[in-house]
Design an enzyme around this catalytic site. Structure first.
Site, PDB file in Angstrom:
ATOM      1  N   ILE A   1     -29.276   0.225  -4.828  1.00 41.12           N
ATOM      2  CA  ILE A   1     -28.093   0.316  -3.964  1.00 41.12           C
ATOM      3  C   ILE A   1     -28.313   1.453  -2.967  1.00 41.12           C
ATOM      4  O   ILE A   1     -28.425   2.614  -3.352  1.00 41.12           O
ATOM      5  CB  ILE A   1     -26.819   0.570  -4.802  1.00 41.12           C
ATOM      6  CG1 ILE A   1     -26.606  -0.558  -5.815  1.00 41.12           C
ATOM      7  CG2 ILE A   1     -25.600   0.707  -3.895  1.00 41.12           C
ATOM      8  CD1 ILE A   1     -25.389  -0.358  -6.717  1.00 41.12           C
ATOM      9  N   ASP A   2     -28.403   1.088  -1.684  1.00 37.87           N
ATOM     10  CA  ASP A   2     -28.572   2.081  -0.619  1.00 37.87           C
ATOM     11  C   ASP A   2     -27.205   2.460  -0.080  1.00 37.87           C
ATOM     12  O   ASP A   2     -26.422   1.587   0.319  1.00 37.87           O
ATOM     13  CB  ASP A   2     -29.436   1.513   0.509  1.00 37.87           C
ATOM     14  CG  ASP A   2     -30.841   1.172   0.052  1.00 37.87           C
ATOM     15  OD1 ASP A   2     -31.303   1.787  -0.923  1.00 37.87           O
ATOM     16  OD2 ASP A   2     -31.481   0.304   0.680  1.00 37.87           O
ATOM     17  N   VAL A   3     -26.938   3.765  -0.039  1.00 38.15           N
ATOM     18  CA  VAL A   3     -25.589   4.238   0.296  1.00 38.15           C
ATOM     19  C   VAL A   3     -25.648   5.258   1.426  1.00 38.15           C
ATOM     20  O   VAL A   3     -26.541   6.103   1.474  1.00 38.15           O
ATOM     21  CB  VAL A   3     -24.925   4.890  -0.933  1.00 38.15           C
ATOM     22  CG1 VAL A   3     -23.504   5.355  -0.595  1.00 38.15           C
ATOM     23  CG2 VAL A   3     -24.899   3.925  -2.108  1.00 38.15           C
TER      24      VAL A   3
ATOM     25  N   ASN B   1     -29.699   5.066  -4.058  1.00 36.81           N
ATOM     26  CA  ASN B   1     -30.413   5.777  -2.994  1.00 36.81           C
ATOM     27  C   ASN B   1     -29.444   6.316  -1.945  1.00 36.81           C
ATOM     28  O   ASN B   1     -28.662   5.549  -1.383  1.00 36.81           O
ATOM     29  CB  ASN B   1     -31.387   4.836  -2.271  1.00 36.81           C
ATOM     30  CG  ASN B   1     -32.233   4.039  -3.215  1.00 36.81           C
ATOM     31  OD1 ASN B   1     -32.965   4.609  -4.003  1.00 36.81           O
ATOM     32  ND2 ASN B   1     -32.133   2.717  -3.152  1.00 36.81           N
TER      33      ASN B   1
END
Length: 254
Positions: free
Chosen positions: A129-131, A172
């Site tokens: 999960i890119d945040v 991430n």
């Protein structure tokens, strides 16, 4: 109590390794097999390879390169990049990888996570999960290597993929990627407190204290890093490295 894991995360582009800052400013690092051999000697816990151009290429993963990586590697391996079909997962696992990392497809086709967990087991499926924070400080989930804002809340997305059967979440921070300024502890703690599956913190590690903070204050089960393991000194000269067991012990990480 399970031992916390410290995981080098290596970015593949074409057939070379690169490192980014905030998912941009790609810098060539070297040959993945050479890096892998050094990590073998250092006896690292496990390795993650992410192909950052695979989704954009809309092509199959580089199976020949992945086969070579798996044949040379002495530690557990995970691969992510461009995975959107069960058949791809099957092939990657057959090469010798223990886990696959799924990002964009976990948003575009959540049923893939459910089916993959049923077929291969939850312990095989990692959802990345890119945040990124918006101007108002709100965390939002991005896909397609940080170029598409899904507007999803990372806590709700993590809970959803846990319900679908994911075995781990790799969390991430785009804002911290490659900055070596420390993990986003608030983000890690926020997600860790709402799911029961392991969280792999990623993005921002610059020293051993940062790992300690992610694992204690953030309550992550593992911490991944890129720049910390491939750069040396203030000029960021390329030097593949991994701290010794004594270094981790002195920092109270193990």
């Amino acid at each position: 109590m399970l031992r916390k894991r410290i995981i080098p995360c290596l970015l593949l582009k074409e057939e070379g390794l690169v490192k980014t800052v905030k998912f941009k400013q790609e810098k060539y690092i070297g040959d993945p097999i050479n890096a892998l051999k050094i990590f073998n000697e250092k006896e690292v816990d496990e390795l993650v390879f992410l192909d950052i151009s695979a989704t954009e290429r809309k092509e199959e993963p580089h199976y020949d390169l992945l086969s070579e990586i798996a044949s040379e590697c002495f530690m557990p391996l995970a691969y992510g990049g461009g995975i959107h079909k069960i058949e791809q997962i099957s092939k990657i696992l057959s090469l010798g990888f223990e886990k696959v990392v799924i990002n964009t497809a976990a948003v575009d086709n959540p049923d893939l996570i459910k089916e993959a967990a049923q077929v291969f087991g939850s312990s095989t499926i990692v959802v990345s999960i890119d945040v990124k924070k918006n101007l108002f400080g709100k965390y939002q989930v991005y896909t397609k290597r940080g170029t598409y804002n899904t507007k999803l809340d990372p806590v709700k997305h993590a809970a959803n993929v846990e319900n679908l059967g994911a075995g781990e979440v790799m969390l991430n921070s785009i804002d911290r990627d490659g900055t070596m300024s420390g993990y986003d502890i608030a983000l890690i703690a926020k997600v860790s407190n709402h799911v029961s599956i392991p969280i792999i913190a990623s993005g921002g590690a610059g020293n051993l204290q940062h790992f300690y903070e992610a694992l204690t204050l953030g309550k992550a089960s593992a911490a991944a890093a890129g720049s910390f393991f491939v750069f040396h000194g203030k000029n960021r000269a390329v030097l593949i490295n991994y701290p010794s067991e004594a270094d981790f012990s002195q920092s109270q990480i193990f």
